[in-house]
Design an enzyme around this catalytic site. Sequence first.
Site, PDB file in Angstrom:
ATOM      1  N   ASN A  36      -3.699   8.466   4.629  1.00  0.00           N
ATOM      2  CA  ASN A  36      -2.584   7.679   5.000  1.00  0.00           C
ATOM      3  C   ASN A  36      -2.322   7.191   6.459  1.00  0.00           C
ATOM      4  O   ASN A  36      -1.504   6.295   6.723  1.00  0.00           O
ATOM      5  CB  ASN A  36      -1.233   8.424   4.531  1.00  0.00           C
ATOM      6  CG  ASN A  36      -1.115   8.465   3.057  1.00  0.00           C
ATOM      7  OD1 ASN A  36      -1.738   7.653   2.394  1.00  0.00           O
ATOM      8  ND2 ASN A  36      -0.510   9.553   2.688  1.00  0.00           N
ATOM      9  N   HIS A  83      -6.131  -5.678  -2.561  1.00  0.00           N
ATOM     10  CA  HIS A  83      -6.931  -5.974  -1.495  1.00  0.00           C
ATOM     11  C   HIS A  83      -7.142  -7.174  -1.062  1.00  0.00           C
ATOM     12  O   HIS A  83      -7.957  -7.304  -0.009  1.00  0.00           O
ATOM     13  CB  HIS A  83      -8.283  -5.092  -1.854  1.00  0.00           C
ATOM     14  CG  HIS A  83      -8.174  -3.437  -1.932  1.00  0.00           C
ATOM     15  ND1 HIS A  83      -9.379  -2.702  -1.875  1.00  0.00           N
ATOM     16  CD2 HIS A  83      -7.082  -2.726  -1.362  1.00  0.00           C
ATOM     17  CE1 HIS A  83      -8.841  -1.527  -1.803  1.00  0.00           C
ATOM     18  NE2 HIS A  83      -7.447  -1.545  -1.524  1.00  0.00           N
ATOM     19  N   ARG A  96       0.758  -1.119   0.000  1.00  0.00           N
ATOM     20  CA  ARG A  96       0.001  -0.031   0.056  1.00  0.00           C
ATOM     21  C   ARG A  96       0.954   1.394  -0.024  1.00  0.00           C
ATOM     22  O   ARG A  96       0.625   2.229  -0.545  1.00  0.00           O
ATOM     23  CB  ARG A  96      -0.906  -0.018   1.219  1.00  0.00           C
ATOM     24  CG  ARG A  96      -2.017   1.199   1.329  1.00  0.00           C
ATOM     25  CD  ARG A  96      -2.697   0.819   2.588  1.00  0.00           C
ATOM     26  NE  ARG A  96      -3.779   2.188   2.891  1.00  0.00           N
ATOM     27  CZ  ARG A  96      -4.903   2.417   2.230  1.00  0.00           C
ATOM     28  NH1 ARG A  96      -5.140   1.694   1.169  1.00  0.00           N
ATOM     29  NH2 ARG A  96      -5.466   3.599   2.603  1.00  0.00           N
ATOM     30  N   HIS A 100       0.645   4.244  -2.626  1.00  0.00           N
ATOM     31  CA  HIS A 100       0.425   5.744  -1.999  1.00  0.00           C
ATOM     32  C   HIS A 100       1.409   6.725  -2.369  1.00  0.00           C
ATOM     33  O   HIS A 100       1.448   7.933  -2.928  1.00  0.00           O
ATOM     34  CB  HIS A 100       0.060   5.933  -0.809  1.00  0.00           C
ATOM     35  CG  HIS A 100      -1.299   5.402  -0.573  1.00  0.00           C
ATOM     36  ND1 HIS A 100      -2.076   6.135   0.741  1.00  0.00           N
ATOM     37  CD2 HIS A 100      -2.029   4.438  -0.920  1.00  0.00           C
ATOM     38  CE1 HIS A 100      -3.507   5.390   0.648  1.00  0.00           C
ATOM     39  NE2 HIS A 100      -3.323   4.356  -0.388  1.00  0.00           N
TER      40      HIS A 100
END
Length: 327
Positions: free
Chosen positions: A94, A193, A62, A66
């Site tokens: 975040n 996910h 992740r 990001h």
Amino acid sequence: MSPKKLNCMVIVFAIYLLSQHVHSELEVGYYSDSCGMAEFIVKDEVRKAYNRDPGLAAGLVRMHFHDCFIRGCDGSVLLDSTPSNKAEKDSPANNPSLRGFDVIDSAKARLEAECKGVVSCADIVAFAARDSIELVGGVGYDVPAGRRDGRISLISDTRTDLPPPTFNVNQLTQLFAKKGLTKEEMVTLSGAHTIGRSHCVAFNSRLYNFSTTSLQDPSLDPSYALFLKRRCPQGNTNQNIVVPMDPLSPGVADVGYFNGILANRGLFISDQTLLTDTETASQVYQYSRDRYTWASKFADAMVKMGQIGVLTGNDGEIRENCRVINS
């Protein structure tokens, strides 16, 4: 050959050379001469952290996503806020969802001791994401490296460049297209996910305050909704409560995520929305039946995502400490 045809050939060849240069800015084995142990050191730190807490694998994947979606893959997500600037990592998008900053710090400290000022923080993040995917059973891949670190990190960027869990399929497609990623790659990368967890605040609206006509999202499987309500009671403000993204196999890179969507058990609106478009729904169905196809395409999509807006050459810097810019 006529001068006109010759000129056309020269232009075409020039464009070809330019395109080759763009794609060769990063290269596999970039540190083979300057810091031969670089990728091994990162992998070792990721493995040790994973053995302590398997959930960190999802956090590091992740983190790479990001990082790349804000100003490109430049390590900006690692920078701490200062008295005069709020950084990306302190955005609600975040914090507290991103994890693994200490893993990057540990890898960086070892790399600085091994080959000072050589390996960028941005490359460490990219390596760590790949290593995490391998640890949870995904397909490994070579990471082209040579990124340099950015010097800017703004909390305001997270409001426009990171997809919230409430996005529909059209909004997701448009945002990914802005980053040079196709609709197919968007669905493929959404498969991340399959591992990890979410805090209740990211999906509570689907349970208790969906619309003026329905308190609960009607697209959500009722038994799954009941499970979520038990985990996330209405009005509960405990930030430590988390729910697995894929309840059946939250620590394995499999296609349980896509099967969940087909069963109306996508945790976020941005997950379940993939069934509302003919193309994306077809892709969800295909992946649900073929783990290897998804895993292979996921590896390819991660390589492509890892080249968004990279800094190379004389741009950016190689940070001594991933949390602060060099003085």
